[in-house]
Enzyme design. Structure first.
Site, PDB file in Angstrom:
ATOM      1  N   ARG A 237      24.351  57.286  70.691  1.00 59.84           N
ATOM      2  CA  ARG A 237      25.175  56.077  70.626  1.00 59.84           C
ATOM      3  C   ARG A 237      24.284  54.860  70.805  1.00 59.84           C
ATOM      4  O   ARG A 237      23.394  54.850  71.654  1.00 59.84           O
ATOM      5  CB  ARG A 237      26.262  56.083  71.706  1.00 59.84           C
ATOM      6  N   GLU A 266      26.534  48.004  66.097  1.00 53.16           N
ATOM      7  CA  GLU A 266      26.631  48.866  64.918  1.00 53.16           C
ATOM      8  C   GLU A 266      27.845  48.460  64.099  1.00 53.16           C
ATOM      9  O   GLU A 266      28.941  48.379  64.654  1.00 53.16           O
ATOM     10  CB  GLU A 266      26.752  50.328  65.351  1.00 53.16           C
ATOM     11  N   HIS A 285      23.807  55.824  60.694  1.00 46.53           N
ATOM     12  CA  HIS A 285      24.649  56.776  61.425  1.00 46.53           C
ATOM     13  C   HIS A 285      25.066  57.944  60.526  1.00 46.53           C
ATOM     14  O   HIS A 285      26.249  58.180  60.272  1.00 46.53           O
ATOM     15  CB  HIS A 285      25.882  56.074  62.001  1.00 46.53           C
TER      16      HIS A 285
END
Length: 325
Positions: A237, A266, A285
């Site tokens: 994360r 993000e 991601h």
């Protein structure tokens, strides 16, 4: 029961839900506003949640008292207030195991890409800027016999450690809340303190589940203590690291390189100066972005909701304590 799926997932999951007699709804457009998302949640019994953009917090549970169970199309559940879910006796499912190999593949890829400055050199190829041979320009480093430090040695971390040891004979150290006896036995992994982890790792790779108290745990003070030749990898994360501090550590050569599949924030801003560094590789991601992993996630998410609809325990539940009530 009616299931709300906020984004399309592989058909195997949808077919499983429908074959189990559940009524599935997927909106025509998937870029839902908060209000649109809430309105759909209010009219459904079960939620299959794709992505972490929407929060399952106290306000959500107060506004959607009809929701009886939630299946996450992810391993991470940091966008869910588990305490609130428990108070309402709502089981929360996730999708562990099925994406462990795919996500560890990305961490392994990033480690090698950064070590060889692959992204930087690919840009040189695309721009036609190979230039003359320079024996000292933008050199990479070898990984053979180096020390891999794992923060959060669970399923994904284990796969990353196994790959790294098999390919490069890397030494494995790790920091966890608990000892991983399997890794210690099979990989000769050594449990160390957090300070030892950051001080001894040539490559430090994050594979832990994110918790709010770990926000920006990897910051300037941590990067200061890492080796100058170290590579920082984050496929867990983005909230684990302070991105400005990471940029400064890289730009000032306090650490050697960084590979990120997650960023903070993000998505990353295209103007972020970290993208201009030659010792960085950033991916959007894609940890679980394989056909096999995404199908497996869809199948397990569906299995979680189907089990609930039958009055059974979810096969992958992050708050199994709800079944003790």
């Amino acid at each position: 029961m009616k299931v709300f799926v906020n984004k399309r997932i592989p058909e195997i999951g949808i077919h499983m839900l429908e074959d189990a007699g559940l009524e599935v709804f997927i909106p025509e457009h998937e870029n839902l506003s908060q209000d649109e998302w809430l309105s759909y949640c209010k009219s459904h019994d079960l939620i299959l949640s794709v992505g972490g953009g929407f929060k399952f917090n106290k306000d959500f549970f107060d506004e959607c008292p009809n929701v009886k169970a939630i299946a996450l199309y992810s391993v991470g559940f940091d966008h869910v207030d588990i305490k609130e879910a428990n108070q309402r006796n709502i089981p929360i499912g996730n999708t562990p195991d099925v994406l462990s190999k795919a996500t560890s593949d990305v961490a392994f890829l990033l480690m090698q890409s950064v070590a060889k400055r692959a992204s930087y050199n690919f840009e040189k190829v695309k721009s036609g800027n190979w230039g003359d041979f320079d024996p000292l320009h933008a050199l990479g480093q070898e990984l053979y016999g180096k020390t891999l430090g794992i923060f959060g040695l669970g399923r994904i971390g284990f796969e990353m450690a196994k790959k790294s040891q098999n390919a490069f004979d890397m030494n494995i150290i790790y920091h966890n809340r608990h000892h991983n006896e399997e890794a210690e036995k099979e990989l000769n992994a050594k449990y160390v303190s957090f300070d030892e982890l950051i001080g001894q790792s040539d490559v430090l790779s994050i594979h832990a589940n994110f918790k709010p108290e770990q926000k920006e745990l990897f910051n300037a003070s941590v990067f200061e203590k890492m080796k100058e030749n170290s590579i920082f990898i984050n496929t867990a994360r983005g909230g684990f690291h302070n991105q400005k501090d990471l940029y400064n550590a890289l730009a000032e050569h306090k650490i050697w390189g960084a590979g990120l599949d997650v960023t903070n924030p993000e998505p990353i801003f295209k103007e972020d100066p970290i993208l201009e560094l030659s010792n960085v590789c950033v991916l959007p991601h894609i940890g679980s972005a394989t056909i096999e992993a995404r199908n497996g996630m869809a199948k397990l998410a569906a299995e979680n909701l189907i089990a609930f609809s039958k009055g059974e325990k979810m096969p992958a539940c992050v708050n199994p304590e709800v079944y003790e009530n």
